[in-house]
Design an enzyme around this catalytic site. Structure first.
Site, PDB file in Angstrom:
ATOM      1  CG  ASN A 198      72.277  51.187   6.420  1.00 58.41           C
ATOM      2  OD1 ASN A 198      73.031  52.159   6.338  1.00 58.41           O
ATOM      3  ND2 ASN A 198      71.177  51.194   7.152  1.00 58.41           N
ATOM      4  CE  LYS A 247      72.025  50.299  10.467  1.00 57.45           C
ATOM      5  NZ  LYS A 247      71.224  49.753  11.553  1.00 57.45           N
ATOM      6  CD  GLU A 279      69.526  52.831  12.427  1.00 57.97           C
ATOM      7  OE1 GLU A 279      70.335  53.309  11.615  1.00 57.97           O
ATOM      8  OE2 GLU A 279      69.609  51.653  12.845  1.00 57.97           O
ATOM      9  N   GLY A 301      70.089  45.799  14.693  1.00 54.82           N
ATOM     10  CA  GLY A 301      71.219  46.052  15.576  1.00 54.82           C
ATOM     11  C   GLY A 301      71.089  45.397  16.940  1.00 54.82           C
ATOM     12  CB  SER A 322      70.135  40.855  13.691  1.00 54.20           C
ATOM     13  OG  SER A 322      70.123  41.948  14.602  1.00 54.20           O
ATOM     14  N   GLY A 344      73.220  45.719   8.065  1.00 58.09           N
ATOM     15  CA  GLY A 344      73.878  46.777   8.815  1.00 58.09           C
ATOM     16  C   GLY A 344      75.218  46.294   9.351  1.00 58.09           C
ATOM     17  N   GLY A 345      75.235  45.887  10.598  1.00 62.35           N
ATOM     18  CA  GLY A 345      76.473  45.506  11.284  1.00 62.35           C
ATOM     19  C   GLY A 345      77.387  44.594  10.482  1.00 62.35           C
TER      20      GLY A 345
HETATM   21  P1  PGA Z   1      71.602  45.382  11.337  1.00 61.74           P
HETATM   22  O1  PGA Z   1      70.971  46.648  10.581  1.00 61.74           O
HETATM   23  O2  PGA Z   1      71.943  44.375  10.263  1.00 61.74           O
HETATM   24  O3  PGA Z   1      72.790  45.905  12.048  1.00 61.74           O
HETATM   25  O4  PGA Z   1      70.540  44.861  12.263  1.00 61.74           O
HETATM   26  C1  PGA Z   1      70.130  46.505   9.474  1.00 61.74           C
HETATM   27  C2  PGA Z   1      69.682  47.852   9.002  1.00 61.74           C
HETATM   28  O5  PGA Z   1      69.388  48.721   9.837  1.00 61.74           O
HETATM   29  O6  PGA Z   1      69.597  48.109   7.773  1.00 61.74           O
END
Ligand code: PGA
Length: 255
Positions: free
Chosen positions: A13, A15, A100, A176, A216, A237-238
């Site tokens: 993702n 974002k 989100e 995140g 994360s 995400g990240g």
């Molecule tokens: P993150 O995000 O891996 O940056 O924590 C995961 C997500 O929101 O899908």
């Protein structure tokens, strides 16, 4: 628990990161790193990158998804994108109900349900996100809340459509923040999600649904999380913005 009954799926993702040129460069870097992966690999870039992502991933093992999808087929919904538009473009997936979206854009369990149904009706696989925030975890309502989110998200979804559903368990406090759920915490909730699916559709059907953990997840913790019996994949995400890290997670899911 026989994990071979379902697909391991690692989805990125992105974002609101990367324009089309950067997306193209990232995918060029990623393609050789995940070629021949033993799991399904998906990237979900911003809408404006979808066309280039589909072009770049043609003939590869990388699927492309959107980060959201609207529930109406067309009409006066400024800023929204319909499911049929995504399939026409060549998308195979859509994330639905990311925290989100729930937090900043007023998504509710009801709109998540509508979006989920619209996505699968158009032939997309819906990655349906559920998860508790920190207050809810501290209040001890995580299991009730997540089971309810799953139940409402899937209202009116027939058992025959379950092949088009992935559930992503994403504790909001872990997104995140660098604060990952422990593998045991992730397993506990993913198992509860499967129990809820079994209540709705029966155990064999529930056993066929891919349940991801997200929050994360990274190259260092992926193997432990993915080693749990009910954690079948990840929504990343990240770490999905760094090809080597994302590829390492894909590798951890491929065993
Ligand atoms: P993150 O995000 O891996 O940056 O924590 C995961 C997500 O929101 O899908």
């Amino acid at each position: 628990m026989d994990k071979s009954k379902r697909k391991a799926v690692i989805a990125g993702n992105w974002k609101m990161n990367k324009g089309p040129a950067e997306a193209a460069a990232l995918l060029d870097e990623l393609k050789p790193l995940v070629a021949g992966a033993g799991c399904d690999v998906v990237v979900c870039p911003p809408y404006v990158d979808l066309a280039v992502a589909i072009e770049k991933t043609k003939g590869t093992n990388i699927g492309v998804g959107a980060q959201n999808v609207h529930f109406e087929q067309s009409g006066a919904y400024t800023g929204e994108v319909a499911a049929s538009m995504l399939t026409e473009l060549g998308c195979g997936y859509a994330i639905v109900g990311h925290s989100e979206r729930r937090q900043y854009f007023g998504e509710t369990d009801e709109t998540v349900n509508l979006r989920t149904k619209a996505a699968i009706a158009a032939g997309l696989t819906a990655i349906v996100c559920v998860g508790e925030n920190l207050t809810q975890r501290e209040q001890g309502v995580t299991m009730d809340l997540v089971r309810m989110q799953v139940k409402v998200a899937l209202l009116g979804v027939e058992a025959a459509s379950l092949a088009k559903i992935i559930v992503a368990y994403e504790p909001v406090w872990a997104i995140g923040t660098g604060r990952t759920a422990t593998a045991d915490q992730a397993e506990e909730v993913c198992a509860a999600i499967r129990a809820q699916l079994a209540e709705l559709y029966g155990q064999p059907a529930a056993d066929s649904v891919t349940i991801q953990y997200g929050g994360s997840m990274n190259a260092a913790n992926a193997a432990e999380l993915l080693g749990k019996p009910n954690v079948d994949g990840g929504l990343i995400g990240g770490a999905s913005l760094k090809p080597a890290d994302f590829a390492a997670i894909v590798k951890a899911a491929s065993v």
